[in-house]
Write an enzyme that holds these catalytic residues in place. Structure first.
Site, PDB file in Angstrom:
ATOM      1  N   HIS A  57       1.347  -1.038  -0.198  1.00  0.00           N
ATOM      2  CA  HIS A  57       0.550   0.040   0.023  1.00  0.00           C
ATOM      3  C   HIS A  57       0.728   0.926   0.024  1.00  0.00           C
ATOM      4  O   HIS A  57       1.924   1.286   1.244  1.00  0.00           O
ATOM      5  CB  HIS A  57      -0.709  -0.074   1.091  1.00  0.00           C
ATOM      6  N   HIS A  59       1.685   5.425  -2.189  1.00  0.00           N
ATOM      7  CA  HIS A  59       0.715   6.408  -3.206  1.00  0.00           C
ATOM      8  C   HIS A  59       2.094   7.093  -3.597  1.00  0.00           C
ATOM      9  O   HIS A  59       2.536   8.027  -3.097  1.00  0.00           O
ATOM     10  CB  HIS A  59       0.355   7.613  -2.036  1.00  0.00           C
ATOM     11  N   GLN A 152      -9.866   9.019  -5.109  1.00  0.00           N
ATOM     12  CA  GLN A 152      -9.149   9.922  -3.786  1.00  0.00           C
ATOM     13  C   GLN A 152     -10.540  10.657  -3.289  1.00  0.00           C
ATOM     14  O   GLN A 152     -10.314  10.832  -1.837  1.00  0.00           O
ATOM     15  CB  GLN A 152      -8.437  10.823  -4.228  1.00  0.00           C
ATOM     16  N   HIS A 210      -9.324   1.408   0.153  1.00  0.00           N
ATOM     17  CA  HIS A 210      -9.360   2.417   1.005  1.00  0.00           C
ATOM     18  C   HIS A 210     -10.465   2.252   1.920  1.00  0.00           C
ATOM     19  O   HIS A 210     -11.225   2.834   1.367  1.00  0.00           O
ATOM     20  CB  HIS A 210      -8.871   3.612   1.023  1.00  0.00           C
ATOM     21  N   GLU A 213     -10.720   3.950   6.775  1.00  0.00           N
ATOM     22  CA  GLU A 213      -9.745   4.842   7.373  1.00  0.00           C
ATOM     23  C   GLU A 213     -10.290   5.957   8.390  1.00  0.00           C
ATOM     24  O   GLU A 213     -10.615   7.182   8.148  1.00  0.00           O
ATOM     25  CB  GLU A 213      -9.374   5.317   6.704  1.00  0.00           C
ATOM     26  N   ASP A 309       2.482   3.264   2.749  1.00  0.00           N
ATOM     27  CA  ASP A 309       1.277   4.168   2.864  1.00  0.00           C
ATOM     28  C   ASP A 309       1.907   5.606   2.452  1.00  0.00           C
ATOM     29  O   ASP A 309       1.637   6.115   1.077  1.00  0.00           O
ATOM     30  CB  ASP A 309       0.503   4.438   4.039  1.00  0.00           C
TER      31      ASP A 309
HETATM   32 FE   FE2 Z   1      -3.570   5.334   1.662  1.00  0.00          FE
END
Ligand code: FE2
Length: 425
Positions: A57, A59, A152, A210, A213, A309
């Site tokens: 995971h 970005h 996102q 995701h 979270e 992440d």
């Molecule tokens: Fe993430």
């Protein structure tokens, strides 16, 4: 005749005195005292040789953008998303490519040779998608980059997101992403999970959302994700990332939830560095730590990986592509201190994410790709304890990175003049 032999290796499963023989980029022999010669020989001297680290995971589109346009003051997920939204219109493809390639170099140096990166598709230009598809090709000789189409700003909340996500898949993005807890309502979140799972089923793709979270114990999209995974027969192809609401859920509900996750074959990806940083920000004391229930899921037979992440982006100002640092934090937050649990933490940054990503030829067996890391440690727990130096990183039988052993030279009267950093007992 081999291309490479690495002698006197200790493997993560405890096998010692092993030699690894490599021909044409594959492991072709693995046993003690391989006879014969090789073009190159490395003496591991009993140190640990592991399959490469895998980050399930990440970005890659936002990495190394820390401070642009400003630093996250509240430290929350929501300010991070708002900051990224401010930065997005000013992104250029060249800047994304440059930052991602720079991170790729960091990763290779740390023996991190496979990354699943989410890429934001809530930009009609799909600038980041184009950039990371280019980066994927550039990095291919060294590192496997798997991309997730990630809405996102919300699949239903952000105008055009579904069309853009579909276009990103058409362009070659590998995995379907989502963010149900960021949709306007719980019902919209559940609907987004249904749409995305059906899209993945139609196209034969994997899913990584995701999911939940948040510190809200009533955020239960993982239940919906498990249910659609089961209904559509996506077992083994779906992952729920973060799942932090599970930290705050009622125990009775969790006792129903875990068997549902297990039944559906959904894997979990916790992100210890980020979860402990972003969660619990609305608490006074006691302050929740926010990471999902890792030992309980492992005990239920659910695959759990640890992801990095973020590294130096709107959500997190630290990090260095070191998956042993990720495992170290995960071990502490989850209180996984037994010998067996520490080995599970090592697996959470190696073999388990490799399974979640579906990597072909991963592992230390005859026939696997000759991809591995020689660590300045003797077992997985010591590797985590020391965030061990990567003495050599091998990809397809070639040494692509090496770091000198860490040795401290002391200047203390009547004490040893130097001490190896492993400080073994
Ligand atoms: Fe993430």
């Amino acid at each position: 005749m081999f291309d490479l032999i690495v002698r006197h290796c200790t493997l993560p499963d405890g096998r010692s005195h092993q030699d690894i023989g490599v021909s044409n980029g594959r492991i072709t022999a693995l046993h003690p005292a391989i006879a014969g010669k090789a073009a190159q020989e490395i003496d591991a001297a009993g140190h640990l040789v592991s399959p490469p680290f895998v980050d399930a995971h990440f970005h890659m589109d936002s990495t190394l953008s820390y401070g642009q346009p400003r630093v996250n003051q509240s430290g929350t997920l929501l300010e991070g998303i708002a900051l990224w939204g401010e930065l997005k219109p000013h992104l250029t493809q060249d800047a994304i490519v440059e930052r991602a390639l720079r991170y790729g170099d960091w990763a290779v140096a740390k023996g991190l040779l496979a990354i699943r990166s989410h890429v934001d598709v809530c930009d009609p230009r799909l600038l980041a998608v184009e950039a990371l598809l280019h980066v994927k090709q550039q990095l291919k000789p060294y590192l496997d980059l798997q991309l997730v189409a990630f809405p996102q700003d919300g699949l239903l909340r952000s105008p055009g997101a579904l069309a853009q996500l579909t276009r990103a898949l058409d362009m070659g993005v590998d995995v379907v992403g989502g963010i149900p807890h960021f949709e306007r309502t719980m019902a919209d979140g559940a609907e987004s999970v249904r749409i995305l799972c059906e899209l993945a089923a139609e196209r034969g793709l994997r899913v990584d959302m995701h999911c939940d979270e948040t510190d809200d114990p009533l955020s239960r999209h993982i239940e919906t994700l498990a249910s659609h995974t089961h209904r559509l027969g996506l077992h083994g192809r779906v992952a729920g990332s973060h799942l932090t609401s599970m930290h705050s859920m009622d125990n009775y509900y969790v006792s129903k939830l875990l068997p549902l996750i297990k039944e559906s074959g959904v894997a979990a990806i916790a992100n210890p560095l980020i979860n402990i940083t972003l969660q619990g920000r609305h608490d006074t004391y006691p302050k929740r730590r926010g990471m999902t229930r890792v030992p309980e899921m492992l005990a239920a037979g659910i695959d759990v990986a640890f992801g990095h992440d973020c590294v130096m982006d709107p959500w997190y100002g630290l990090g260095s592509a070191d998956m042993l640092e990720v495992a170290h934090m995960g071990l502490h937050v989850a209180q996984m201190t037994s010998q067996a649990a520490m080995r599970q933490c090592f697996e959470a940054v190696t073999s388990t994410p490799a399974r979640i990503l579906g990597l072909e030829g991963y592992g230390l067996e005859v026939g696997c790709h000759a991809d591995f890391v020689l660590l300045q440690a003797h077992d997985p727990a010591e590797a985590i304890r020391l965030r061990a130096t990567r003495l050599a990183v091998v990809r397809r039988g070639q040494v692509i990175a090496h770091t000198p052993p860490t040795v401290a030279t002391l200047k203390l009267p009547q004490r040893p003049s130097s001490v190896a950093w492993s400080l073994s007992a």
